[in-house]
Design a protein around this motif. Structure first.
Motif, PDB file in Angstrom:
ATOM      1  N   ALA A 170      30.050  48.722  46.729  1.00 17.04           N
ATOM      2  CA  ALA A 170      29.411  48.363  45.315  1.00 17.04           C
ATOM      3  C   ALA A 170      30.644  47.971  44.857  1.00 17.04           C
ATOM      4  CB  ALA A 170      29.045  49.253  45.213  1.00 17.04           C
ATOM      5  N   ILE A 171      32.252  48.132  45.159  1.00 16.12           N
ATOM      6  CA  ILE A 171      32.661  47.624  44.294  1.00 16.12           C
ATOM      7  C   ILE A 171      32.992  46.577  44.927  1.00 16.12           C
ATOM      8  CG2 ILE A 171      35.642  48.250  43.970  1.00 16.12           C
ATOM      9  CD1 ILE A 171      35.235  50.654  43.748  1.00 16.12           C
ATOM     10  N   LYS A 172      33.475  45.272  44.408  1.00 15.29           N
ATOM     11  CA  LYS A 172      33.852  43.984  45.242  1.00 15.29           C
ATOM     12  C   LYS A 172      35.191  43.490  44.340  1.00 15.29           C
ATOM     13  CE  LYS A 172      29.820  43.830  46.806  1.00 15.29           C
ATOM     14  NZ  LYS A 172      29.621  44.031  48.691  1.00 15.29           N
ATOM     15  N   VAL A 173      36.586  43.217  45.009  1.00 13.30           N
ATOM     16  CA  VAL A 173      37.352  42.783  44.363  1.00 13.30           C
ATOM     17  C   VAL A 173      37.798  41.120  44.828  1.00 13.30           C
ATOM     18  CG1 VAL A 173      39.964  43.384  44.065  1.00 13.30           C
ATOM     19  CG2 VAL A 173      38.918  45.361  44.658  1.00 13.30           C
ATOM     20  N   TYR A 174      38.461  40.817  43.853  1.00 11.52           N
ATOM     21  CA  TYR A 174      38.539  39.360  43.694  1.00 11.52           C
ATOM     22  C   TYR A 174      40.422  38.769  43.416  1.00 11.52           C
ATOM     23  CZ  TYR A 174      33.655  38.845  44.530  1.00 11.52           C
ATOM     24  OH  TYR A 174      32.437  39.062  44.941  1.00 11.52           O
TER      25      TYR A 174
ATOM     26  N   PRO B  53      39.442  41.567  51.438  1.00 10.99           N
ATOM     27  CA  PRO B  53      38.440  42.583  52.062  1.00 10.99           C
ATOM     28  C   PRO B  53      38.802  44.167  52.220  1.00 10.99           C
ATOM     29  CG  PRO B  53      39.616  40.748  53.517  1.00 10.99           C
ATOM     30  CD  PRO B  53      40.054  41.075  51.961  1.00 10.99           C
ATOM     31  N   PRO B  54      37.814  45.399  51.581  1.00 14.36           N
ATOM     32  CA  PRO B  54      37.789  46.770  51.265  1.00 14.36           C
ATOM     33  C   PRO B  54      39.154  47.273  52.541  1.00 14.36           C
ATOM     34  CG  PRO B  54      35.766  45.785  52.079  1.00 14.36           C
ATOM     35  CD  PRO B  54      36.553  44.956  52.393  1.00 14.36           C
ATOM     36  N   LYS B  55      39.604  46.957  53.114  1.00 12.98           N
ATOM     37  CA  LYS B  55      40.790  47.673  53.898  1.00 12.98           C
ATOM     38  C   LYS B  55      41.797  46.836  54.218  1.00 12.98           C
ATOM     39  CE  LYS B  55      37.463  50.440  57.179  1.00 12.98           C
ATOM     40  NZ  LYS B  55      36.908  50.251  58.622  1.00 12.98           N
ATOM     41  N   SER B  56      41.873  45.510  53.219  1.00  7.05           N
ATOM     42  CA  SER B  56      42.891  45.038  52.809  1.00  7.05           C
ATOM     43  C   SER B  56      43.953  45.282  52.160  1.00  7.05           C
ATOM     44  CB  SER B  56      42.860  43.604  52.318  1.00  7.05           C
ATOM     45  OG  SER B  56      41.871  42.713  53.031  1.00  7.05           O
TER      46      SER B  56
END
Length: 288
Positions: free
Chosen positions: A225-229, A242-245
């Motif tokens: 659900a969480i989006k990171v930019y 990307p979530p695992k970055s």
């Protein structure tokens, strides 16, 4: 048959001794003001033997001890003596000394497997009451190697497994003992308790796994659900992280710029009204 002639010399010696005894005070008696303490020093009347036997303080007791533990006796006799001594300490609830006595008996390495099995089993009982459950378990295991059907060793082993929370092993030992004596009360009690605790433990493990799975699913859903930019202001473009970055990987991206020495990111919930409105007129790149 002719009667033997009386021993006149012997009679004269006895008369002389009696006359001397009557005329001189007896010097070996107890003193009136401390007779109880002196009485207690006589080995026959001792209520409890001293922890350490001092030959000067208790010569009679030291002499008896040297006779009892005579190294010239056979290993079996010596081992049995230590076993009996350990049993006496055990009855007095002096379990540490009991362990020492049983250990000394085992050191004699006698050829009697039954006696050695008893020494191991008795030492296990003393270790059990001292709370040394693993040591006790080692001893009953050694006893069973010498005497596989030794019921006392099996009972004490089951108790040790129960204390160590090895519930499945406790049930196994009880089942083995009940094959020897199906009516052994202690084994029936331990088995019932261990079986109940085993089922409770298995239920708790299942509940813990379900809880862990639920938390993992919740975390996965949250990550989805969480989006990171991060934003490239010069080009008015967004890059989705990307979530695992790792932070280092993002900071090394050629279009990432740090301002005022502080990394900044845009974090929002996917499919939310803000997310839809904010991204509507922006060009978004996916970082691989």
């Amino acid at each position: 048959m002719a009667r033997p002639e009386p021993d006149v010399a012997s009679d004269d010696a006895m008369d002389s001794f009696l006359e001397k005894f009557q005329s001189q005070p007896y010097r070996g008696g107890f003193h009136e003001n401390q007779w109880e303490e002196e009485f207690e020093k006589v080995p026959l009347f001792m209520k409890k033997a001293p922890s350490e036997i001092d030959p000067k303080e208790n010569p009679d007791l030291a002499c008896l001890q040297s006779i009892i533990f005579d190294e010239e006796r056979s290993p079996e006799e010596q081992a049995k003596t230590y076993k009996d001594e350990g049993n006496d300490y055990f009855k007095e609830k002096d379990y540490k000394k009991a362990v020492i006595s049983y250990t000394e008996g085992l050191k004699k390495k006698c050829a009697d497997p039954d006696l050695n099995a008893i020494l191991y089993t008795n030492r296990a009982a003393a270790q059990y009451y001292l709370g040394n459950f693993r040591s006790a378990l080692n001893d009953v295991s050694a006893a069973r190697k010498l005497k596989p059907c030794h019921l006392k060793a099996i009972v004490r082993g089951a108790l040790c497994h129960l204390e160590l929370k090895h519930f499945a092993e406790a049930v196994k030992w009880c089942d083995e003992g009940l094959q020897i004596d199906a009516k052994e009360k202690k084994l029936l009690e331990v088995r019932a308790k261990a079986d109940k605790l085993k089922r409770t433990e298995q239920r708790d493990v299942r509940k813990a796994k379900l809880k862990e799975k639920k938390e993992q699913d919740q975390n996965e859903a949250l990550l989805q659900a969480i989006k990171v930019y991060f934003e490239d202001e010069d080009r008015a473009e967004l890059y989705r992280v990307p979530p695992k970055s790792t932070l280092l990987q993002i900071l090394q991206h050629p279009r990432y710029f740090i301002k005022a020495l502080t990394p900044t990111f845009l974090v929002c919930v996917g499919s939310s009204p803000f997310w839809n409105n904010y991204l509507r007129e922006r060009n978004v790149h996916q970082i691989k």
